[in-house]
Design a protein around this motif. Structure first.
Motif, mmCIF file in Angstrom:
data_model
loop_
_atom_site.group_PDB
_atom_site.id
_atom_site.type_symbol
_atom_site.label_atom_id
_atom_site.label_comp_id
_atom_site.label_asym_id
_atom_site.label_seq_id
_atom_site.Cartn_x
_atom_site.Cartn_y
_atom_site.Cartn_z
ATOM 1 N N THR A 30 12.468 6.853 -3.479
ATOM 2 C CA THR A 30 11.786 7.445 -4.632
ATOM 3 C C THR A 30 11.698 6.504 -5.817
ATOM 4 O O THR A 30 10.953 6.762 -6.754
ATOM 5 N N ARG A 31 12.452 5.394 -5.791
ATOM 6 C CA ARG A 31 12.467 4.504 -6.952
ATOM 7 C C ARG A 31 11.356 3.468 -6.840
ATOM 8 O O ARG A 31 11.225 2.777 -5.835
ATOM 9 N N SER A 32 10.558 3.364 -7.898
ATOM 10 C CA SER A 32 9.503 2.361 -7.932
ATOM 11 C C SER A 32 10.115 1.009 -8.254
ATOM 12 O O SER A 32 10.906 0.876 -9.185
ATOM 13 N N VAL A 50 3.092 3.099 1.381
ATOM 14 C CA VAL A 50 3.221 2.532 0.040
ATOM 15 C C VAL A 50 2.524 3.450 -0.957
ATOM 16 O O VAL A 50 1.393 3.887 -0.720
ATOM 17 N N GLU A 51 3.229 3.751 -2.036
ATOM 18 C CA GLU A 51 2.611 4.471 -3.151
ATOM 19 C C GLU A 51 2.563 3.524 -4.339
ATOM 20 O O GLU A 51 3.595 3.059 -4.818
ATOM 21 N N GLN A 52 1.357 3.221 -4.799
ATOM 22 C CA GLN A 52 1.195 2.280 -5.897
ATOM 23 C C GLN A 52 1.433 2.956 -7.240
ATOM 24 O O GLN A 52 1.533 4.176 -7.333
ATOM 25 N N GLU A 53 1.505 2.129 -8.264
ATOM 26 C CA GLU A 53 1.805 2.625 -9.606
ATOM 27 C C GLU A 53 0.752 3.618 -10.091
ATOM 28 O O GLU A 53 1.052 4.529 -10.858
ATOM 29 N N ASN A 54 -0.496 3.465 -9.619
ATOM 30 C CA ASN A 54 -1.569 4.371 -10.044
ATOM 31 C C ASN A 54 -1.614 5.663 -9.233
ATOM 32 O O ASN A 54 -2.513 6.488 -9.416
ATOM 33 N N GLY A 55 -0.652 5.829 -8.303
ATOM 34 C CA GLY A 55 -0.573 7.051 -7.514
ATOM 35 C C GLY A 55 -1.261 6.984 -6.164
ATOM 36 O O GLY A 55 -1.100 7.899 -5.339
ATOM 37 N N GLU A 56 -2.029 5.927 -5.899
ATOM 38 C CA GLU A 56 -2.693 5.793 -4.604
ATOM 39 C C GLU A 56 -1.658 5.571 -3.503
ATOM 40 O O GLU A 56 -0.683 4.846 -3.691
ATOM 41 N N LYS A 72 4.294 -2.983 -8.973
ATOM 42 C CA LYS A 72 5.218 -1.871 -8.777
ATOM 43 C C LYS A 72 4.716 -0.949 -7.674
ATOM 44 O O LYS A 72 3.534 -0.622 -7.614
ATOM 45 N N ARG A 73 5.637 -0.548 -6.812
ATOM 46 C CA ARG A 73 5.275 0.394 -5.758
ATOM 47 C C ARG A 73 6.529 1.062 -5.206
ATOM 48 O O ARG A 73 7.640 0.554 -5.341
ATOM 49 N N VAL A 74 6.309 2.208 -4.580
ATOM 50 C CA VAL A 74 7.344 2.876 -3.799
ATOM 51 C C VAL A 74 6.979 2.666 -2.345
ATOM 52 O O VAL A 74 5.854 2.960 -1.937
#
Length: 280
Positions: A30-32, A50-56, A72-74
Motif C-alpha cells: 500500500t505504500r507508494s 502497478v498503480e501510478q501516482e495519478n491513480g492509473e 512514484k508508484r505502488v
C-alpha cells in the motif's frame, strides 16, 4: 538533433534478472515508493500490478511485458510471480527520462519477440559479473565486459524505441545544453559522493566563473550546480538504501556524514521519510 546532442544522454543498466519474486514482495503493497529508474518486466507466471501516482493501474499476466514509468508508484505481485526484470537509466542531464511520456504500458510478448531475445545476452553477462546485485554499478567488470554490456544495452534500447513508437509512444529529446554545463555535469558525476564540491574550482575547470556557471545551469537545467549535485547525492542514497546488504550507517559514512542523525535529517528533508522508512 546533432550527434553531439545525443552524447548528453546517460544510459546504463542497473540489473537484468530472471527470478521468482521473493515472498516478502508479494501481496498488496500500500505504500507508494519513488523509483527513479526505468523498468521493463516480462511476466513468466503469476501477475504484476502497478498503480501510478495519478491513480492509473496497469496489470500484466504471463506472456506480457509491463514497461513501467519512472516515478512514484505502488507495485504488487502475486505469490507465484516469476519474471524477467530489466532496470535501466536513460536520462537527460535535466533529469528527464528518455522514456516517460505515455507510460506505463502493457504489451503482448509474442508481438515483440525481439525485446526478450535481445535481453538474453544482458542476462548472461549479469549472471557472470554478479548474479546477486540489484545495481550493476556496484559490480566488478573488465573493460571488455563494460563495452559489451553497453553495446547489448544499446541494442535492446533500440528495440524498445521501435516497440514504443509502434505503440504511439515517442521518446523525449533534449537539445541546446551548453558544453560547459555538460562538462560540469560529467565532473560532478565522477566526483567522490562523500567529498565537498568546490563550486569555484568546478567553474574554473570548465573555463567560466561560478556566477556564470550558475546562470547557465539555471537556463539549461532549471537547477543550480549545487542543486544538481545534491540530486546526484539523493539518487545515490536512494539506490544504496534499496540494497539490503548495505547498512544505513555505512551509506551515511560513504556519503561523508559523521553522524547517522545528520544523514537521517538530510534524507528526510529531501524525501519526506527517514532512511529506515524509505528502505521499508
Amino acid at each position: 538533433m546533432l550527434y553531439r546532442d545525443w552524447l548528453n544522454l546517460n544510459t546504463h543498466l542497473l540489473w537484468c534478472h530472471d527470478y521468482a519474486v521473493d515472498s516478502e514482495q508479494t501481496g498488496k503493497i500500500t505504500r507508494s515508493t519513488e523509483y527513479s529508474n526505468s523498468a521493463a518486466w516480462l511476466v513468466k507466471s503469476g501477475w504484476v500490478k502497478v498503480e501510478q501516482e495519478n491513480g492509473e493501474i496497469f496489470q500484466a499476466s504471463p506472456g506480457q511485458w509491463l514497461i513501467v514509468k519512472p516515478g512514484k508508484r505502488v507495485q504488487s505481485f502475486s505469490p507465484d510471480t516469476r519474471m524477467l526484470s530489466i532496470a535501466f537509466l536513460a536520462r537527460w542531464p535535466d533529469g528527464n527520462d528518455l522514456f516517460d511520456q505515455g507510460l506505463s504500458i502493457v504489451l503482448d510478448a509474442d508481438k515483440v519477440p525481439a525485446l526478450e531475445r535481445k535481453a538474453k545476452p544482458m542476462l548472461r553477462i549479469m549472471k557472470k559479473i554478479n548474479p546477486e546485485t540489484w545495481d550493476a554499478r556496484e559490480s566488478r567488470a573488465g573493460l571488455k565486459e563494460f563495452f559489451k554490456l553497453q553495446s547489448i544495452l544499446s541494442e535492446w534500447l533500440m528495440t524498445l524505441v521501435d516497440t514504443l513508437q509502434n505503440a504511439g509512444i515517442e521518446h523525449r529529446c533534449n537539445m541546446d545544453i551548453d558544453e560547459r554545463v555538460m562538462q560540469a555535469v560529467r565532473l560532478m558525476q565522477s566526483h567522490d559522493i562523500g567529498e565537498f564540491l568546490d563550486l569555484d574550482a568546478l567553474a574554473q575547470s570548465v573555463g567560466t566563473s561560478q556566477t556564470h556557471l550558475r546562470r547557465l545551469f539555471q537556463r539549461d537545467l532549471q537547477l543550480t550546480p549545487r542543486e544538481y549535485f545534491e540530486n546526484i547525492r539523493i539518487e545515490f542514497a536512494c539506490t544504496s538504501l534499496k540494497q539490503a546488504k548495505k547498512r544505513i550507517n555505512g551509506v551515511a559514512n560513504e556519503m561523508g556524514f559523521t553522524y547517522l542523525s545528520h544523514f537521517s535529517k538530510w534524507f528526510k528533508k529531501h524525501k519526506g521519510v527517514t532512511p529506515r522508512a524509505y528502505r521499508g
